[in-house]
Enzyme design. Structure first.
Site, short mmCIF file in Angstrom:
data_model
loop_
_atom_site.label_atom_id
_atom_site.label_comp_id
_atom_site.label_asym_id
_atom_site.label_seq_id
_atom_site.Cartn_x
_atom_site.Cartn_y
_atom_site.Cartn_z
N GLY A 154 -36.02 -31.03 -28.89
CA GLY A 154 -34.89 -31.36 -29.77
C GLY A 154 -35.35 -31.95 -31.09
O GLY A 154 -34.68 -32.82 -31.66
N GLN A 167 -31.35 -35.36 -35.51
CA GLN A 167 -31.58 -36.62 -36.22
C GLN A 167 -32.74 -37.42 -35.60
O GLN A 167 -33.69 -37.81 -36.28
CB GLN A 167 -30.30 -37.46 -36.16
CG GLN A 167 -30.49 -38.92 -36.54
CD GLN A 167 -29.24 -39.76 -36.31
OE1 GLN A 167 -28.49 -40.00 -37.22
NE2 GLN A 167 -29.03 -40.21 -35.08
N ASP A 213 -36.11 -22.50 -25.88
CA ASP A 213 -34.89 -23.19 -25.49
C ASP A 213 -35.23 -24.09 -24.30
O ASP A 213 -35.80 -23.63 -23.31
CB ASP A 213 -33.85 -22.13 -25.08
CG ASP A 213 -32.48 -22.74 -24.86
OD1 ASP A 213 -32.41 -23.93 -24.44
OD2 ASP A 213 -31.49 -22.03 -25.10
N ALA A 225 -33.64 -33.02 -26.57
CA ALA A 225 -32.82 -31.81 -26.74
C ALA A 225 -31.50 -31.98 -26.00
O ALA A 225 -31.48 -32.41 -24.85
CB ALA A 225 -33.56 -30.60 -26.17
N ALA A 226 -30.42 -31.69 -26.67
CA ALA A 226 -29.11 -31.84 -26.02
C ALA A 226 -28.02 -31.18 -26.85
O ALA A 226 -28.16 -31.04 -28.06
CB ALA A 226 -28.76 -33.32 -25.84
N SER A 279 -27.35 -41.74 -22.65
CA SER A 279 -26.25 -42.06 -23.56
C SER A 279 -25.26 -43.02 -22.92
O SER A 279 -25.03 -42.98 -21.71
CB SER A 279 -25.53 -40.75 -23.90
OG SER A 279 -24.24 -41.02 -24.38
N GLU A 296 -22.35 -42.65 -22.94
CA GLU A 296 -21.28 -41.84 -22.37
C GLU A 296 -21.37 -41.75 -20.85
O GLU A 296 -20.40 -41.36 -20.20
CB GLU A 296 -21.28 -40.44 -22.98
CG GLU A 296 -20.81 -40.39 -24.42
CD GLU A 296 -19.31 -40.66 -24.58
OE1 GLU A 296 -18.57 -40.48 -23.60
OE2 GLU A 296 -18.90 -41.06 -25.67
N TYR A 311 -20.09 -34.01 -21.39
CA TYR A 311 -21.34 -34.52 -21.98
C TYR A 311 -21.89 -35.66 -21.12
O TYR A 311 -23.06 -35.67 -20.73
CB TYR A 311 -21.06 -35.00 -23.41
CG TYR A 311 -22.22 -35.70 -24.08
CD1 TYR A 311 -23.12 -34.98 -24.86
CD2 TYR A 311 -22.41 -37.07 -23.94
CE1 TYR A 311 -24.19 -35.62 -25.48
CE2 TYR A 311 -23.48 -37.71 -24.54
CZ TYR A 311 -24.36 -36.99 -25.31
OH TYR A 311 -25.41 -37.63 -25.91
N LYS A 323 -25.36 -35.86 -18.82
CA LYS A 323 -26.34 -36.92 -19.13
C LYS A 323 -26.54 -37.84 -17.91
O LYS A 323 -27.63 -38.36 -17.68
CB LYS A 323 -25.87 -37.75 -20.32
CG LYS A 323 -26.07 -37.05 -21.67
CD LYS A 323 -27.51 -37.18 -22.13
CE LYS A 323 -27.70 -36.60 -23.52
NZ LYS A 323 -29.11 -36.63 -23.97
P1 GDP Z 1 -19.48 -39.77 -29.88
O1 GDP Z 1 -19.36 -41.21 -29.55
O2 GDP Z 1 -20.79 -39.18 -29.48
O3 GDP Z 1 -18.33 -38.98 -29.38
O4 GDP Z 1 -19.50 -39.71 -31.49
P2 GDP Z 1 -18.46 -39.17 -32.57
O5 GDP Z 1 -18.98 -39.66 -33.88
O6 GDP Z 1 -18.25 -37.69 -32.46
O7 GDP Z 1 -17.08 -39.88 -32.20
C1 GDP Z 1 -16.94 -41.27 -32.22
C2 GDP Z 1 -15.47 -41.63 -32.06
O8 GDP Z 1 -14.78 -41.29 -33.26
C3 GDP Z 1 -14.73 -40.89 -30.94
O9 GDP Z 1 -14.01 -41.84 -30.19
C4 GDP Z 1 -13.77 -39.96 -31.66
O10 GDP Z 1 -12.56 -39.75 -30.95
C5 GDP Z 1 -13.51 -40.73 -32.93
N1 GDP Z 1 -13.08 -39.87 -34.04
C6 GDP Z 1 -11.98 -40.08 -34.81
N2 GDP Z 1 -11.85 -39.10 -35.72
C7 GDP Z 1 -12.89 -38.25 -35.53
C8 GDP Z 1 -13.30 -37.04 -36.17
O11 GDP Z 1 -12.67 -36.56 -37.10
N3 GDP Z 1 -14.45 -36.46 -35.72
C9 GDP Z 1 -15.20 -37.00 -34.67
N4 GDP Z 1 -16.32 -36.40 -34.28
N5 GDP Z 1 -14.81 -38.13 -34.04
C10 GDP Z 1 -13.67 -38.74 -34.45
#
Ligand code: GDP
Length: 326
Positions: free
Chosen positions: A8, A12, A48, A71-72, A119, A121, A143, A147
């Site tokens: 991966g 970033q 991959d 990688a993910a 993560s 998550e 996800y 993980k």
């Molecule tokens: P994640 O924690 O890996 O899911 O990182 P993200 O940056 O994709 O999302 C972080 C939080 O931002 C989540 O709770 C989303 O619901 C919230 N969020 C609010 N608006 C947006 C948006 O427009 N795009 C994304 N990606 N997340 C959003």
């Protein structure tokens, strides 16, 4: 000279980690997809990670001392669209790599150190905040479930004698974050609005709460954990959480806009089926055992990202300094 293999590397964290290891004199090999940007002085291998047979052959050939599995499918949003692919890439592939690392160690008699980028998550909707290494693993999206499988497998291989560690990473951001993540979407959007190239920013759940740190700090944690005397799992986070709305406020403040509400729409289509609401990582264990600490706070993470987006628009940096002095 030690050898490391990073999967991966196109993401970033992969790019920061490659730079960090090269600076240390490590010979760096990387597994990446054909479109991944290459990193100078890194030996790129195109493939991959979900191709377990291919990655096993590569791992045995490169014979690394350290394996970093980054990688993910990296976005929760995408995991809802492609749950089975997410299971293969974020779950099964990690187990394939663990088994390959174990075989390499078993056959060569040399220790192999394995770092799994896990993560927050995996905790899903935790009933306590902040979370630590003893928080129950109870994911609520594809996800997190994938993980979690990889996270549990790390423990299995550790018991089998591999120096395997799983780092439970909280959100970590930088100007290299792609725009499918909310932080970079916001900073890119704010820069575009400040620049007159966009009028509005469309977002989803503004109440979601995350613990946002600085990506290079999290890469440092990976290296510390790989080289620790004893392999253990660690939570890596700042312990301080903020809402998406606070991120929006801070980002607009960087360009001198206080009444940001008139520039932001909430689009119900961007809300998720289930969304963790209050995530914060208690990093006491890695702080006390390995001396890790975050070096960049929330306000500075936001500022650095907005600044980078203004600079990439050309001439924006000047506007940033003039607006912030207002
Ligand atoms: P994640 O924690 O890996 O899911 O990182 P993200 O940056 O994709 O999302 C972080 C939080 O931002 C989540 O709770 C989303 O619901 C919230 N969020 C609010 N608006 C947006 C948006 O427009 N795009 C994304 N990606 N997340 C959003």
């Amino acid at each position: 000279m030690p050898t490391a293999l990073i999967t991966g590397v196109g993401g970033q964290d992969g790019s920061y980690l490659a730079e960090r290891l090269l600076a240390d004199g490590v010979e760096v090999h990387a597994l990446g997809l054909p479109d991944d940007a290459s990193v100078d002085r890194v030996e790129m291998h195109v493939g991959d990670v979900a191709d377990v047979v291919g990655t096993r052959a590569l791992l045995l050939e490169v014979a690394p001392d350290e394996v970093y599995n980054l990688a993910a499918i990296s976005s929760v949003a995408r995991s809802w669209a492609e749950p089975d692919l997410t299971a293969r890439v974020n779950g099964v592939a990690a187990v394939g790599l663990l088994e390959s690392a174990w075989r390499l160690q078993d056959g060569s008699g040399r220790p192999v150190r394995f770092v799994q980028a896990s993560s927050a998550e995996i905790f899903g909707l935790p009933d306590r905040s902040p979370q630590d290494e003893d928080t129950p693993v109870r994911p609520v999206n594809p996800y997190g479930a994938a993980k979690a499988y990889a996270h549990l497998a790390v423990d299995v291989y550790r018991r089998r004698g591999l120096h395997a560690v799983s780092l439970i990473l909280y959100n970590h951001e930088s100007p290299r974050r792609p725009e499918q993540f909310v932080t970079r979407k916001i900073t890119a959007g704010v820069a575009a609005i400040a620049d007159g190239r966009a009028e509005r920013l469309s977002l989803g759940n503004l109440a979601a709460i995350r613990d946002w740190g600085w990506a290079p700090d999290y890469v440092e944690a990976m290296v510390l954990a790989a080289r620790a005397d004893v392999p253990r799992d660690y939570v890596v986070g700042t312990g301080v959480s903020h809402s998406v709305e606070e991120f929006v406020t801070a980002a607009f403040a960087c360009v001198g806009i206080d009444d940001w509400a008139s520039y932001v729409d909430v689009d119900p289509a961007l809300l998720r089926p289930v969304d963790a609401t209050d995530m914060a990582g208690d990093a006491t264990r890695i702080r006390t055992e390995l001396g890790w600490a975050p070096t960049v706070g929330f306000e500075d993470v936001v500022r650095r990202m907005v600044e980078a987006d203004l600079e990439s628009d050309g001439g924006g940096a000047q506007r940033l300094s003039s607006s912030s002095s207002r």
